[in-house]
Design an enzyme around this catalytic site. Sequence first.
Site, mmCIF file in Angstrom:
data_model
loop_
_atom_site.group_PDB
_atom_site.id
_atom_site.type_symbol
_atom_site.label_atom_id
_atom_site.label_comp_id
_atom_site.label_asym_id
_atom_site.label_seq_id
_atom_site.Cartn_x
_atom_site.Cartn_y
_atom_site.Cartn_z
ATOM 1 N N MET A 211 45.752 2.823 37.220
ATOM 2 C CA MET A 211 44.217 2.569 36.999
ATOM 3 C C MET A 211 43.635 2.032 38.227
ATOM 4 O O MET A 211 44.282 1.110 38.792
ATOM 5 C CB MET A 211 44.365 1.806 35.799
ATOM 6 C CG MET A 211 43.214 0.670 35.520
ATOM 7 S SD MET A 211 43.659 -0.250 34.227
ATOM 8 C CE MET A 211 43.143 -1.800 34.460
ATOM 9 N N SER B 217 52.414 2.974 37.697
ATOM 10 C CA SER B 217 51.578 2.056 36.622
ATOM 11 C C SER B 217 51.220 3.049 35.331
ATOM 12 O O SER B 217 52.010 4.038 35.062
ATOM 13 C CB SER B 217 50.273 1.695 37.326
ATOM 14 O OG SER B 217 49.834 0.558 36.216
ATOM 15 N N GLN B 218 49.924 3.199 35.094
ATOM 16 C CA GLN B 218 49.663 4.119 33.820
ATOM 17 C C GLN B 218 50.135 5.597 34.255
ATOM 18 O O GLN B 218 50.535 6.580 33.250
ATOM 19 C CB GLN B 218 48.326 3.925 33.238
ATOM 20 C CG GLN B 218 47.219 4.370 34.180
ATOM 21 C CD GLN B 218 46.016 4.315 33.748
ATOM 22 O OE1 GLN B 218 45.656 3.559 32.929
ATOM 23 N NE2 GLN B 218 44.811 5.214 34.183
ATOM 24 N N ASP C 293 55.265 -9.360 37.998
ATOM 25 C CA ASP C 293 54.060 -8.491 37.585
ATOM 26 C C ASP C 293 53.229 -9.230 36.858
ATOM 27 O O ASP C 293 53.433 -9.838 35.816
ATOM 28 C CB ASP C 293 54.350 -7.208 36.796
ATOM 29 C CG ASP C 293 53.548 -6.129 36.993
ATOM 30 O OD1 ASP C 293 52.346 -6.260 36.764
ATOM 31 O OD2 ASP C 293 53.866 -5.028 37.066
ATOM 32 N N HIS D 77 52.691 -6.553 40.486
ATOM 33 C CA HIS D 77 52.374 -5.212 40.311
ATOM 34 C C HIS D 77 52.365 -4.096 41.553
ATOM 35 O O HIS D 77 51.318 -4.395 42.376
ATOM 36 C CB HIS D 77 51.218 -5.006 39.504
ATOM 37 C CG HIS D 77 51.148 -3.699 38.631
ATOM 38 N ND1 HIS D 77 52.185 -3.192 37.877
ATOM 39 C CD2 HIS D 77 50.192 -2.849 38.441
ATOM 40 C CE1 HIS D 77 51.774 -2.171 37.301
ATOM 41 N NE2 HIS D 77 50.365 -1.859 37.677
#
Length: 304
Positions: free
Chosen positions: A39, A113-114, A231, A287
């Site tokens: 993202m 991530s996503q 994270d 993250h």
Amino acid sequence: MTDVLLGLLLAAPVLLVTGGPVSVKDHNGTTPLVIWHGMGDNCCNPLSMGAVKKMLEEDIPGIHVLSLMVGKNMIEDTENGFFKDVNEQVSMVCSQLAQDPHLKGGYNAMGFSQGAQFLRAVAQRCPSPPMKTLISVGGQHQGVYGLPRCPGESSTVCDFIRKALNNGAYTELIQKHLVQAQYWHDPLNDDLYKKHSLFLADINQERVVNETYKKNLQLLEKFVMVKFLQDSMVDPVDSEWFGFLKSGQAKETETLQESVLYKEDRLGLAAMDAAGKLVFLATQGDHLQFTREWFNQNLLPYLR
Ligand SMILES: *[C@@H]1O[C@H](CO)[C@@H](O)[C@H](O)[C@H]1NC(C)=O
Ligand SMILES: *[C@@H]1O[C@H](CO)[C@@H](O)[C@H](O)[C@H]1NC(C)=O
């Protein structure tokens, strides 16, 4: 007109040389790699995905790396990471992969991530060309319940998203148009989640068990999940290992192995675990913060 014609004529011999099926030899015996950004990012940012691509090309001479761009350019690609129906994105990517001659013999995939849960949807829905190994770097396989921080944080986009999610993540309008709502997992409203989550509840077999998903996911040779121990963007961080909050409350978490998904083996993950196909890695850092040394030691071996 003449300019165009001349361009075409000049380009033709070049096309003849580079066109046609690509043999494995051209890539020095390496397996191609498809990466999907997270993202707020895009395919080609020289500080993120661009750097990862470059690093891989240095470490694995000859490798073909495709960094996915969803949309016509980098700006659209970034915007689509916030606002484009995920099911549509996955199906766009599926057709792109199916048409790529480099990938005919199969490919590895690495999602950030996503991008990681999106690539898992690709594995479950689109078995051709075959995905061999899937590496999830900080992916949220059981979704998120909270958005403590956004990448960069500066963006007002983040405040907008938080507000929209609080106002009704499971309304049709928000599900269709806000990417993060499509993996929003509210443990206090489990029924709403199961019924109305258009993306995550579907790929996680919450409504029905789609045997095709189960069969396709098990075609993976390995499914590697990386969790970031500090994270501060993913809540709960257990989601990076396919765990989540226990239903009905928002404090206690359960691991993948403790979940109904695993116990009933609705997605084939228990079978994959038994076959040694699931790999759980943890690393220090926030993250997506990893060093090249860590990457080379822990992830590179799956990509050679
Ligand atoms: C092919 O791989 C070998 C071994 O990794 C490497 O030494 C060589 O430079 C590569 N060749 C090309 C053309 O990338
Ligand atoms: C199961 O998944 C396949 C592949 O995406 C899809 O074509 C099919 O419609 C799904 N079946 C159900 C019952 O959702």
